[in-house]
Design a protein around this motif. Structure first.
Motif, PDB file in Angstrom:
ATOM      1  N   GLY A  91      37.283 106.080  53.449  1.00 21.13           N
ATOM      2  CA  GLY A  91      38.107 106.710  52.414  1.00 21.13           C
ATOM      3  C   GLY A  91      37.438 107.918  51.779  1.00 21.13           C
ATOM      4  O   GLY A  91      38.111 108.780  51.210  1.00 21.13           O
ATOM      5  N   LEU A  92      36.128 108.002  51.904  1.00 22.56           N
ATOM      6  CA  LEU A  92      35.383 109.157  51.388  1.00 22.56           C
ATOM      7  C   LEU A  92      35.221 110.245  52.434  1.00 22.56           C
ATOM      8  O   LEU A  92      34.560 111.255  52.183  1.00 22.56           O
ATOM      9  N   ARG A  93      35.808 110.021  53.625  1.00 21.96           N
ATOM     10  CA  ARG A  93      35.676 110.989  54.716  1.00 21.96           C
ATOM     11  C   ARG A  93      37.027 111.399  55.298  1.00 21.96           C
ATOM     12  O   ARG A  93      37.111 111.764  56.468  1.00 21.96           O
ATOM     13  N   MET A  94      38.066 111.362  54.513  1.00 21.25           N
ATOM     14  CA  MET A  94      39.385 111.739  55.022  1.00 21.25           C
ATOM     15  C   MET A  94      39.387 113.218  55.384  1.00 21.25           C
ATOM     16  O   MET A  94      39.153 114.059  54.524  1.00 21.25           O
ATOM     17  N   GLY A  95      39.659 113.528  56.640  1.00 17.21           N
ATOM     18  CA  GLY A  95      39.663 114.915  57.092  1.00 17.21           C
ATOM     19  C   GLY A  95      41.051 115.452  57.364  1.00 17.21           C
ATOM     20  O   GLY A  95      41.207 116.587  57.794  1.00 17.21           O
ATOM     21  N   ASP A  96      42.045 114.670  57.096  1.00 15.73           N
ATOM     22  CA  ASP A  96      43.418 115.043  57.396  1.00 15.73           C
ATOM     23  C   ASP A  96      44.187 115.248  56.086  1.00 15.73           C
ATOM     24  O   ASP A  96      44.184 114.369  55.216  1.00 15.73           O
ATOM     25  N   ALA A  97      44.842 116.392  55.958  1.00 11.15           N
ATOM     26  CA  ALA A  97      45.556 116.712  54.717  1.00 11.15           C
ATOM     27  C   ALA A  97      46.614 115.666  54.391  1.00 11.15           C
ATOM     28  O   ALA A  97      46.804 115.319  53.217  1.00 11.15           O
ATOM     29  N   GLY A  98      47.272 115.122  55.398  1.00 13.47           N
ATOM     30  CA  GLY A  98      48.285 114.096  55.159  1.00 13.47           C
ATOM     31  C   GLY A  98      47.703 112.843  54.540  1.00 13.47           C
ATOM     32  O   GLY A  98      48.288 112.261  53.625  1.00 13.47           O
ATOM     33  N   LEU A  99      46.535 112.424  55.038  1.00 12.51           N
ATOM     34  CA  LEU A  99      45.866 111.247  54.468  1.00 12.51           C
ATOM     35  C   LEU A  99      45.459 111.505  53.019  1.00 12.51           C
ATOM     36  O   LEU A  99      45.620 110.643  52.158  1.00 12.51           O
ATOM     37  N   ILE A 100      44.918 112.679  52.776  1.00 11.42           N
ATOM     38  CA  ILE A 100      44.488 113.029  51.422  1.00 11.42           C
ATOM     39  C   ILE A 100      45.679 113.031  50.462  1.00 11.42           C
ATOM     40  O   ILE A 100      45.614 112.460  49.375  1.00 11.42           O
ATOM     41  N   GLN A 101      46.787 113.619  50.883  1.00 11.01           N
ATOM     42  CA  GLN A 101      47.977 113.655  50.032  1.00 11.01           C
ATOM     43  C   GLN A 101      48.514 112.256  49.773  1.00 11.01           C
ATOM     44  O   GLN A 101      49.026 111.959  48.692  1.00 11.01           O
ATOM     45  N   LYS A 102      48.388 111.375  50.747  1.00 11.50           N
ATOM     46  CA  LYS A 102      48.899 110.008  50.617  1.00 11.50           C
ATOM     47  C   LYS A 102      47.996 109.128  49.751  1.00 11.50           C
ATOM     48  O   LYS A 102      48.485 108.270  49.017  1.00 11.50           O
ATOM     49  N   HIS A 103      46.675 109.308  49.847  1.00  6.15           N
ATOM     50  CA  HIS A 103      45.744 108.358  49.257  1.00  6.15           C
ATOM     51  C   HIS A 103      44.894 108.876  48.092  1.00  6.15           C
ATOM     52  O   HIS A 103      44.103 108.119  47.549  1.00  6.15           O
ATOM     53  N   LEU A 104      45.010 110.134  47.716  1.00  8.26           N
ATOM     54  CA  LEU A 104      44.167 110.663  46.647  1.00  8.26           C
ATOM     55  C   LEU A 104      45.034 111.153  45.500  1.00  8.26           C
ATOM     56  O   LEU A 104      45.971 111.922  45.711  1.00  8.26           O
ATOM     57  N   GLU A 105      44.703 110.693  44.314  1.00  4.73           N
ATOM     58  CA  GLU A 105      45.392 111.195  43.125  1.00  4.73           C
ATOM     59  C   GLU A 105      44.354 111.526  42.065  1.00  4.73           C
ATOM     60  O   GLU A 105      43.382 110.794  41.883  1.00  4.73           O
ATOM     61  N   PHE A 106      44.542 112.649  41.412  1.00 10.08           N
ATOM     62  CA  PHE A 106      43.652 113.034  40.325  1.00 10.08           C
ATOM     63  C   PHE A 106      44.044 112.279  39.067  1.00 10.08           C
ATOM     64  O   PHE A 106      45.226 112.058  38.796  1.00 10.08           O
ATOM     65  N   LEU A 107      43.043 111.860  38.314  1.00  8.48           N
ATOM     66  CA  LEU A 107      43.281 111.167  37.058  1.00  8.48           C
ATOM     67  C   LEU A 107      43.302 112.178  35.919  1.00  8.48           C
ATOM     68  O   LEU A 107      42.511 113.127  35.915  1.00  8.48           O
ATOM     69  N   LEU A 108      44.183 111.981  34.974  1.00 10.41           N
ATOM     70  CA  LEU A 108      44.258 112.859  33.806  1.00 10.41           C
ATOM     71  C   LEU A 108      43.108 112.514  32.876  1.00 10.41           C
ATOM     72  O   LEU A 108      42.967 111.368  32.448  1.00 10.41           O
TER      73      LEU A 108
END
Length: 155
Positions: A52-69
């Motif tokens: 999960g710390l090595r996602m190299g695909d933009a689709g995976l990043i968009q699906k699994h990463l969210e910035f916290l406020l």
């Protein structure tokens, strides 16, 4: 290379085209900065153990990463969720605090395990957080894994 030895490069802030004398590895500094070397070793082990710390695909990043406020321009926090890239940990939170003071950051939920703090890094538990808020020291990075899916060590 050489950050873990706290190299100075003689003050050359852009050493790309500088000589080997400026860019060489100063191995003699390693014993003096062994704590920093171990910290970097722990960060590398964590990254290797967790896809999960090595996602190299933009689709995976968009699906699994969210910035916290976080409400502070000196703090960046993100949540890697849902076993991203087949990670054994369901959720990972990474928080960088570049502020001069400790910052409170709201977490997606309670029940976390600390694996990186300002002094140690790796895949083993350094502490637990049983709240939906974490206090991140000044100029520090913290990495948390959800307690429910946490298994320490190399996986």
């Amino acid at each position: 290379g050489g950050m873990e030895f706290l190299r100075t490069k003689g003050g050359d802030h852009n050493s790309f085209q500088s000589s080997d004398a400026v860019n060489r590895m100063e191995w003699s500094r390693k014993p003096r900065y062994q704590d920093v070397v171990e910290y970097y070793r722990g960060l590398i082990a964590l990254r290797k153990a967790h896809p999960g710390l090595r996602m190299g695909d933009a689709g995976l990043i968009q699906k699994h990463l969210e910035f916290l406020l976080v409400g502070n321009e000196h703090v960046v926090a993100f949540h890697i969720n849902n076993h991203a890239h087949n990670d054994p940990w369901r959720d990972i939170v990474v928080i960088y605090n570049a502020h001069e003071e400790t910052q409170a950051v709201s977490l997606p939920y309670a029940q976390w395990v600390v694996v990186v703090n300002g002094e140690q890094a790796g895949t083993e538990m350094l502490g637990e957080i049983d709240d939906d808020v974490v206090y991140v020291p000044a100029r520090c990075c913290v990495v948390l894994a959800d307690k429910a899916s946490f298994r320490g060590g190399n996986q």
